[in-house]
Write a protein that holds these residues in place. Structure first.
Motif, short mmCIF file in Angstrom:
data_model
loop_
_atom_site.label_atom_id
_atom_site.label_comp_id
_atom_site.label_asym_id
_atom_site.label_seq_id
_atom_site.Cartn_x
_atom_site.Cartn_y
_atom_site.Cartn_z
N ALA A 17 0.83 -1.21 0.00
CA ALA A 17 0.00 0.00 0.00
C ALA A 17 0.86 1.26 0.00
CB ALA A 17 -0.92 -0.01 1.21
N TRP A 18 1.96 1.22 0.73
CA TRP A 18 2.86 2.38 0.79
C TRP A 18 3.50 2.64 -0.57
CZ3 TRP A 18 8.48 2.52 0.98
CH2 TRP A 18 8.99 3.80 1.27
N TYR A 60 2.30 1.72 -3.44
CA TYR A 60 1.22 2.17 -4.31
C TYR A 60 0.99 3.67 -4.14
CZ TYR A 60 -3.58 2.89 -5.93
OH TYR A 60 -4.69 3.38 -6.54
N ALA A 61 0.96 4.14 -2.90
CA ALA A 61 0.74 5.55 -2.64
C ALA A 61 1.87 6.41 -3.20
CB ALA A 61 0.59 5.80 -1.13
N ARG A 62 3.10 5.94 -3.10
CA ARG A 62 4.25 6.71 -3.57
C ARG A 62 4.33 6.76 -5.10
NH1 ARG A 62 8.23 7.93 0.07
NH2 ARG A 62 8.75 9.47 -1.54
N LEU A 96 1.48 6.63 -7.17
CA LEU A 96 0.17 6.97 -7.70
C LEU A 96 0.24 7.97 -8.85
CD1 LEU A 96 -2.35 7.41 -4.74
CD2 LEU A 96 -2.75 6.16 -6.86
N SER A 142 5.25 12.67 -3.99
CA SER A 142 4.39 12.10 -2.94
C SER A 142 5.07 12.04 -1.58
CB SER A 142 3.94 10.69 -3.35
OG SER A 142 5.06 9.83 -3.51
N ALA A 164 2.14 10.43 1.35
CA ALA A 164 1.71 9.08 0.98
C ALA A 164 0.48 8.65 1.78
CB ALA A 164 2.86 8.09 1.20
N GLY A 165 0.48 8.91 3.08
CA GLY A 165 -0.65 8.50 3.91
C GLY A 165 -1.93 9.21 3.52
N LEU A 185 -3.08 7.88 0.05
CA LEU A 185 -3.62 6.53 0.16
C LEU A 185 -4.99 6.55 0.84
CD1 LEU A 185 -3.18 3.51 -0.27
CD2 LEU A 185 -2.07 3.43 1.97
N LEU A 213 -8.43 5.37 -0.92
CA LEU A 213 -9.14 4.24 -0.32
C LEU A 213 -10.59 4.61 -0.01
CD1 LEU A 213 -6.49 2.64 2.09
CD2 LEU A 213 -7.41 1.69 -0.04
#
Length: 260
Positions: A152-153, A155-157, A159, A184, A188-189, A192, A196
């Motif tokens: 997930a981390w 993925y966020a970085r 995006l 990002s 990131a948090g 994400l 989500l």
């Protein structure tokens, strides 16, 4: 680094869609809705009533037989996303045809970048899970949670790869990955969490918009009518979600890109 503002990103995305709704609707219909409909009507569903192992085998059998259709559909969706971003960010106000041409040029770079990310995520998850799996089932569960958090981390970085490629005209996939990584940083948090929430909202709407009309169609026209209505409504909701998420992604990129 700029701080990601989810509220501002949503407001900007809504404004983007309103300002370009005719052109974006054309692209969404061709590259989001049509592939979804083809997949929904062409690819069969696993037989109902199977146990878990049998159902998993049936799904794998379907994927092994129909993977080219899935692949073409994913490529079409990626192409549509890039064309939309070009259309939204192009200062020279490109036409749909010009946006599609530029999106097509960026598509190989997007595919390459995503393959690099997927390979890196897969390797990282494996390295996290293997040591924990040696300690028994309980530790294996801990390892799985850690691997999912890692995925997930990453993925966020990453995006922002698509808007970096389409909005900035980059063609080097590694450069696009690094640019997304830099933009990002520190966000990131928030990125994400926002996406989500967007995915959760889409899931709820999808379930309601497909189950209720399908149930009515089954009562009025039988099982086949229910499947058709479910497929059409599901494809429409998926296309709308792809349109909204692309606009939001572009708005997030516009927020976080270096100014000047």
């Amino acid at each position: 680094m700029p701080r990601f503002d989810a509220g501002a990103a949503w407001t900007s995305a809504v404004a983007i869609i309103k300002a370009n709704r005719e052109l974006l609707t054309v692209i969404a219909g061709l590259f989001f809705l049509l592939p979804q409909l083809v997949i929904a009507f062409l690819i069969p569903e696993p037989p109902a009533g199977l146990e878990e192992d049998a159902q998993a085998e049936a799904i794998l059998a379907i994927l092994s037989s129909w993977w080219p259709v899935w692949l073409i559909g994913l490529i079409a969706i990626g192409m549509g996303m890039l064309a939309m971003i070009v259309l939204i960010t192009g200062r020279d106000r490109p036409t749909v045809g010009e946006a599609l041409q530029r999106g097509l040029k960026a598509l190989p770079s997007l595919i390459a970048a995503q393959l690099v990310v997927v390979a890196g995520v897969g390797l990282g998850m494996l390295l996290i899970m293997v040591p924990f799996s040696l300690g028994g089932q309980a530790l294996a569960g801990v390892g799985l949670i850690g691997a999912l958090v890692f995925a997930a981390w990453i993925y966020a970085r990453t995006l922002l790869i698509a808007p970096v490629l389409a909005g900035e005209g980059l063609r080097n996939p590694f450069e696009a990955i690094m640019k997304s990584w830099q933009m990002s940083r520190g966000n990131a948090g928030r990125l994400l969490g926002f996406f989500l929430l967007l995915l959760l909202a889409n899931t709820v709407i999808y379930l309601v918009a497909t189950s209720i009309p399908a149930a009515i169609a089954i009562v009025l026209g039988g099982q086949l009518a229910g499947k058709i209505v479910s497929a059409v409504m599901g494809s429409l909701i998926a296309a709308i979600f792809s349109l909204i998420s692309t606009a939001v992604l572009t708005a997030a990129w516009a927020q976080l890109k270096p100014k000047g």
